[in-house]
Design an enzyme around this catalytic site. Structure first.
Site, short mmCIF file in Angstrom:
data_model
loop_
_atom_site.label_atom_id
_atom_site.label_comp_id
_atom_site.label_asym_id
_atom_site.label_seq_id
_atom_site.Cartn_x
_atom_site.Cartn_y
_atom_site.Cartn_z
CG HIS A 108 0.98 1.68 7.04
ND1 HIS A 108 0.55 2.43 6.12
CD2 HIS A 108 1.81 0.78 6.30
CE1 HIS A 108 0.71 1.87 4.94
NE2 HIS A 108 1.62 0.68 5.09
CB SER B 34 -1.19 0.05 1.10
OG SER B 34 -0.38 0.10 2.35
CD GLU B 35 0.21 4.27 1.37
OE1 GLU B 35 -0.59 5.10 1.13
OE2 GLU B 35 -0.03 3.19 2.13
CB THR B 36 7.53 2.11 -1.09
OG1 THR B 36 6.95 0.70 -1.31
CG2 THR B 36 8.91 2.27 -0.95
#
Length: 275
Positions: free
Chosen positions: A80, A48-50
């Site tokens: 997160h 979902s995110e880097t």
């Protein structure tokens, strides 16, 4: 072809158990890579995110600059992946202090050690009342919320409030419809249904490449102030009812929200990209 290697970590955030919470990739850098390369790395990671960060120079107020990318776009705030980045900074990069300051598109954020947990200091995300369209309501399964809002800082993020946590936990949205909407994401939330939980929430964002975010710091900067105001208390505990699930302890402090959670290392290694 000339290549370079970069360190990479994968961290499960907002959990003390491996394979729970929200996984984020963290790539520490010594200097920024071109934006298209950052986006390609995030797309390759397919989380979902880097998060990427570089050290600030001595003249700046923060310790690091931080940025976050989904598989398809850069986003202005991500909880997160910030928690995951702080975990890496504290535990793997030799950072000596108990508080790290991060410069971001959303201003300066801080992350501090609190025993085994990390406490993030994030900006509160105000909301304003706005009706939900029939298209969104249908995509959410036709269950009408008792209240509806949009997030002022991201006026395409919809917030649907229900009076029963079962409606939130059991929701099966039509992601193909939500992904075609002009809106960026849909937050659904309801009162807590278990001892120690003040709220239960979920976050659907197929428009930016994430059908459902497992545990979202940004979202709790939206829903925590709402439920804190309704319940008349400064501290609320939220559960994000995704398949992985996660608990976020939230404290409202004026225009800031403190988000407390733990994190677990899953992976560390190297990625190889063109120089």
């Amino acid at each position: 072809m000339t290549t370079q290697t970069l360190p990479i970590y994968q961290i499960d955030a907002f959990t003390d158990l491996l394979f729970a919470g929200n996984p984020a990739a963290v790539v520490p850098l010594t200097q920024w890579l071109p934006d298209d390369v950052l986006q390609k790395i995030a797309m390759e990671n397919n989380l979902s995110e880097t998060a990427f960060f570089v050290p600030c120079d001595n003249s700046e107020e923060a310790d690091f600059h931080i940025r976050w990318f989904t598989p398809t776009v850069e986003v202005p705030l991500c909880g997160h992946a910030t928690l995951a980045s702080a975990f890496v900074i504290f535990n793997h990069l030799g950072f000596q202090r108990d508080l790290v300051k991060l410069q971001s598109q959303s201003g300066i954020l801080t992350a501090g050690r609190d025993g085994d947990a990390i406490v993030l200091n994030f900006p509160r995300q105000p909301i304003t009342a706005q009706a939900i369209s029939d298209e969104v309501l249908t995509a959410l399964g036709g269950v009408k919320p008792v209240e509806a809002y949009v997030v002022l800082s991201r006026d395409t993020d919809i917030v649907a409030v229900y009076d029963d946590a079962a409606a939130v936990r059991g929701m099966k949205p039509d992601m193909s419809v939500l992904g075609r909407l002009a809106g960026r994401g849909v937050i659904v939330t309801a009162p807590g249904d278990k001892t120690g939980l003040d709220m239960v929430s979920r976050f659907f964002v197929p428009a930016i490449g994430i059908n459902e975010d497992p545990v979202t710091g940004y979202m709790h900067c939206v829903v925590a102030p709402y439920w804190a105001d309704r319940l008349g208390q400064a501290e609320v505990v939220g559960y994000q009812a995704s398949a992985r699930g996660g608990v976020v302890v939230c404290k409202i402090d004026g225009e800031r929200v403190h988000l407390k959670g733990e994190a677990v290392l899953y992976l560390k290694g190297e990625i190889v990209i063109p120089a």
